[in-house]
Design an enzyme around this catalytic site. Structure first.
Site, PDB file in Angstrom:
ATOM      1  N   GLN A  71       0.821  -1.209   0.000  1.00  0.00           N
ATOM      2  CA  GLN A  71       0.000   0.000   0.000  1.00  0.00           C
ATOM      3  C   GLN A  71       0.857   1.262   0.000  1.00  0.00           C
ATOM      4  O   GLN A  71       2.044   1.249   0.322  1.00  0.00           O
ATOM      5  CB  GLN A  71      -0.917   0.021   1.225  1.00  0.00           C
ATOM      6  CG  GLN A  71      -2.031  -1.013   1.157  1.00  0.00           C
ATOM      7  CD  GLN A  71      -3.009  -0.852   2.304  1.00  0.00           C
ATOM      8  OE1 GLN A  71      -2.916  -1.544   3.294  1.00  0.00           O
ATOM      9  NE2 GLN A  71      -3.952   0.059   2.166  1.00  0.00           N
ATOM     10  N   HIS A  72       0.197   2.364  -0.364  1.00  0.00           N
ATOM     11  CA  HIS A  72       0.673   3.743  -0.154  1.00  0.00           C
ATOM     12  C   HIS A  72       1.745   4.219  -1.116  1.00  0.00           C
ATOM     13  O   HIS A  72       1.953   5.424  -1.242  1.00  0.00           O
ATOM     14  CB  HIS A  72       1.208   3.941   1.269  1.00  0.00           C
ATOM     15  CG  HIS A  72       0.341   3.438   2.359  1.00  0.00           C
ATOM     16  ND1 HIS A  72      -0.996   3.757   2.463  1.00  0.00           N
ATOM     17  CD2 HIS A  72       0.628   2.626   3.416  1.00  0.00           C
ATOM     18  CE1 HIS A  72      -1.498   3.164   3.540  1.00  0.00           C
ATOM     19  NE2 HIS A  72      -0.540   2.474   4.127  1.00  0.00           N
ATOM     20  N   ASP A 227      -2.398  -4.883   0.178  1.00  0.00           N
ATOM     21  CA  ASP A 227      -1.943  -6.190   0.655  1.00  0.00           C
ATOM     22  C   ASP A 227      -2.705  -6.665   1.886  1.00  0.00           C
ATOM     23  O   ASP A 227      -3.069  -7.849   1.982  1.00  0.00           O
ATOM     24  CB  ASP A 227      -0.440  -6.194   0.904  1.00  0.00           C
ATOM     25  CG  ASP A 227       0.050  -5.034   1.757  1.00  0.00           C
ATOM     26  OD1 ASP A 227      -0.769  -4.216   2.225  1.00  0.00           O
ATOM     27  OD2 ASP A 227       1.276  -4.940   1.959  1.00  0.00           O
TER      28      ASP A 227
END
Length: 465
Positions: A71-72, A227
């Site tokens: 992520q991110h 995830d």
């Protein structure tokens, strides 16, 4: 047999599973490594995905595929669909000041109300602000912002440099909810502009069962997921389940039907990959704590767990606060680990091994407390990740967590969650594939472990602020 594929494009590697859409049984698998570092050229992910697909026997016979990813991470694209600079990953903390600046400008409570999260260095918005401040010429060229799984999904559908249809970018709720510029009402453009300095194309947010399109071979490409949301889907987690994942970093997340808001920022109010929500707490120090201790004692991880079980609960009063590389929860990026309560009696290999495992798990149990404080029910802890397979870790988890613990059978649950989503997009029905439980350690909570850890951790936190 109808086959579907799930991809887990994590920080360390790309894993692919090809499964029977009817049963969820794995038919074949593949894997490839990612480069180290906290910033990575996304092209390395694409190369690894192609290698992992080949290692898994190819995709010629699959009917659908879905990508779950770390992520991110900030993937900044120019108007021609080219990556402007290496992607800053979730664990790149150079955007810590940018996070503080955004919170100061908008307010923690306002961010939580509008997006369900309060910015920390991990989130995409803070990386965009860093780019605006540190590399303004690069920031000015940003025409679209994607996350790792968004970009890979786009590439699987044939887009990229040479075919730069930025409006074809897609994402899902779980990924969008980790940007700090998306909320229940959709994208918050004002917060995006505040971070980047101007508006940009953002991926269209798909529903869990929705298709993003097809590959060149006609396979359905599902929405994909972050995830942690992928892992929850792979585990078929339901409300009342709390997943504790012991990877390099640690995560604690619950599945809820309603959104959760925490103005303190401790709990991130993410969405999940199934239409619900995934309140989550992350720590920077999980399995790496065991790595460091095993190196110090010159033992294997298996032996480390066995040593820990030779010691009594509480490690004779020794407490290890495991903030080896700073910490995200609590938000103390400059903190360091400490050992307290040493005596001649407890300065032993077994007590140190026990204190390391107890400290790692107690930090995550504090995260579970934070989630519970928001009204989330925790009836069962699902302990996953490589370290969960260690017998000492599993037994001690049953003594640290204030809920029964179950250890699912080893599996690539992020990739399996993506495969479950691929089958969902293909058939229109969420698959009910069973998840086997490997063991359920005795639930024998020793509250003295937590109380001593909490006391020492509070002192260390005060010293680090």
């Amino acid at each position: 047999m109808t086959l579907v594929a799930g991809v887990d494009s994590s920080t360390q590697s790309c894993k692919v599973v090809v499964v029977d859409a009817a049963t969820g049984l794995i038919v074949r698998e593949g894997r490839a490594s990612h480069p180290d570092g906290t910033e990575v050229d996304p092209e390395a992910w694409w190369t690894a995905l192609q290698s992992a697909i080949a290692d898994a026997g190819g995709f010629a016979d699959i009917a659908a595929v879905s990508v779950a990813g770390q992520q991110h991470g900030m993937v900044a694209l120019d108007a021609d669909g080219r990556v402007i600079r290496p992607a800053l990953l979730w664990n790149d903390t150079r955007s810590g000041q940018a996070a503080a600046d955004l919170v100061a400008e908008v307010g923690a409570g306002e961010y939580a109300r509008r997006t369900g999260v309060v910015p920390v260095a991990s989130f995409t918005a803070t990386k965009l602000r860093w780019l605006r401040d540190a590399e303004p010429e690069a920031a000015a060229r940003v025409a679209a912002v994607a996350l790792p799984h968004d970009w890979l999904t786009w590439r699987l559908r044939g887009y990229g440099p040479g075919r730069p249809d930025l409006d074809a970018l897609t994402t899902d709720r779980s990924e969008a909810s980790g940007t700090a510029y998306w909320g229940a009402a959709g994208y918050d453009r004002e917060l995006l502009v505040r971070a980047l300095g101007h508006d940009a194309v953002l991926p269209r947010v798909l529903d869990p069962q929705e298709s993003a399109g097809t590959t060149a071979d006609g396979a359905v490409v599902a929405a994909g997921a972050g995830d942690n949301a992928g892992a929850a889907l792979g585990l078929d987690a339901k409300p009342g389940d709390v997943v504790v994942s012991l990877g390099t970093s640690g995560t604690v997340f619950a599945v809820t039907e309603d959104p959760v808001t925490d103005a303190s920022g401790t709990v991130a109010g993410f969405a999940d990959a199934a239409g619900g929500y995934l309140p989550l707490v992350a720590t920077l120090n999980a399995a790496r704590v065991l790595d460091a201790t095993a190196r110090l004692l010159d033992v294997s991880h298996e032996r480390l767990g066995a040593l820990a079980l030779e010691a009594e609960p509480g490690a004779g009063g020794m407490v290890l606060v495991p903030w080896f590389e700073g910490e995200r929860t609590p938000n103390l990026p400059g903190a360091r680990a400490s050992i307290s309560g040493l005596s001649l009696a407890n300065t032993t290999r077994s007590d140190l091994a026990r204190a390391a495992i107890e400290g790692m798990l107690a930090g995550l149990a504090t995260g579970l407390d934070a989630i519970r404080s928001l009204g989330v029910e925790a009836r069962r802890v699902l302990l996953v990740g490589g370290a969960a397979r260690n017998e000492g870790v599993a037994v001690i988890a049953g003594q640290v967590f204030d809920a029964p613990v179950a250890v699912p059978a080893p599996g690539e649950y992020v990739a399996l969650g993506a495969a479950r989503q691929a089958a969902w997009a293909l058939t229109g029905a969420r698959p009910g594939w069973p998840v086997a439980v490997d063991r359920e350690p005795p639930h024998d909570t020793r509250r003295s472990i937590r109380s001593r850890y909490d006391e020492i951790a509070a002192l260390r936190a005060a010293e680090s602020r």
